[in-house]
Write an enzyme that holds these catalytic residues in place. Structure first.
Site, PDB file in Angstrom:
ATOM      1  N   HIS A  76       1.191   3.868   7.518  1.00  0.00           N
ATOM      2  CA  HIS A  76       0.761   4.581   6.307  1.00  0.00           C
ATOM      3  C   HIS A  76       1.065   6.069   6.447  1.00  0.00           C
ATOM      4  CE1 HIS A  76      -1.678   0.874   6.277  1.00  0.00           C
ATOM      5  NE2 HIS A  76      -1.408   0.921   4.983  1.00  0.00           N
TER       6      HIS A  76
ATOM      7  N   SER B 189       0.808  -1.223   0.000  1.00  0.00           N
ATOM      8  CA  SER B 189       0.000   0.000   0.000  1.00  0.00           C
ATOM      9  C   SER B 189       0.838   1.268   0.000  1.00  0.00           C
ATOM     10  CB  SER B 189      -0.937   0.019   1.221  1.00  0.00           C
ATOM     11  OG  SER B 189      -0.197  -0.020   2.422  1.00  0.00           O
TER      12      SER B 189
ATOM     13  N   ASP C 277      -0.923   5.570  12.027  1.00  0.00           N
ATOM     14  CA  ASP C 277      -0.881   4.176  12.471  1.00  0.00           C
ATOM     15  C   ASP C 277       0.526   3.578  12.469  1.00  0.00           C
ATOM     16  OD1 ASP C 277      -0.393   3.986   9.767  1.00  0.00           O
ATOM     17  OD2 ASP C 277      -2.075   2.639   9.327  1.00  0.00           O
TER      18      ASP C 277
END
Length: 197
Positions: free
Chosen positions: A179, A6, A176
């Site tokens: 990210h 991601s 977090d």
């Protein structure tokens, strides 16, 4: 070509197509601005949630068939993170991670002759004894060894975050620890630019 999870994906298959709105897009922008005469073509093949197992499953179509001249691989965050999310069946032990990545890289160099850029997995954490940080450090060390073995450029992303955390908190860079916000992606991009010149 950039491939990973991601952190590389960053919406490249959706709202931020085709490059995403993360570090890869920043690296592309700054390299293009500095060296427009090179006429480089850029491809983002990041997929959110991927581990090295997922890369292996799509490697033929997403990498080998594309025959990149340069390949940047940044993978390993989810391989570690799954251990700490109680998703142990999806976590990838260090030996499997290392050998899978080694096989993918060897196959790629053999079939395409491309140059490699290997970037560390990381966790944005100030406590060096925190378990996820400690495990991630081992995976990053494996990436450093692979970079040396393959004569690849090595981007020490964990070290880049460690430096900025000397005067900041993890929340300054990500909600977090994984990210990044835009400034966090800039930390990663700057680490890339420092290495690739």
């Amino acid at each position: 070509m950039f491939i990973g999870d991601s952190i590389t994906d960053c919406g490249r298959r959706d709202v931020a197509a085709p490059y995403g709105d993360g570090y890869m897009s920043l690296v592309r922008a700054f390299v293009t601005a500095a060296r427009p005469e090179l006429g480089l073509s850029w491809v983002n093949r990041g997929v959110s949630g991927d581990t090295v197992r997922d890369l292996a499953a799509r490697w033929q179509a997403d990498v080998l068939d594309q025959r990149p001249d340069w390949l940047s691989v940044k993978i390993g965050i989810n391989d570690v993170w799954r251990f700490f999310e109680n998703r142990h069946g999806e976590a990838v032990p260090l030996d499997e991670y290392t050998e899978t990545l080694r096989t993918l890289l060897a196959t790629t160099v053999e079939h395409t002759g491309c140059r490699l850029i290997l970037a560390d997995p990381y966790v944005i954490e100030s406590d060096r004894d925190e378990p996820q940080y400690a495990m991630t450090r081992d995976y990053a060390a494996a990436v450093a060894v692979l970079a040396k073995d393959f004569g690849a450029l090595h981007v020490p992303v964990q070290a880049a975050f460690d430096r900025v955390l000397a005067s900041t908190t993890p929340a300054d860079w990500a909600d977090d620890r994984i990210h990044p916000n835009l400034a966090g992606h800039a930390v990663i991009a700057r680490a890339f630019l420092d290495v690739i010149g």
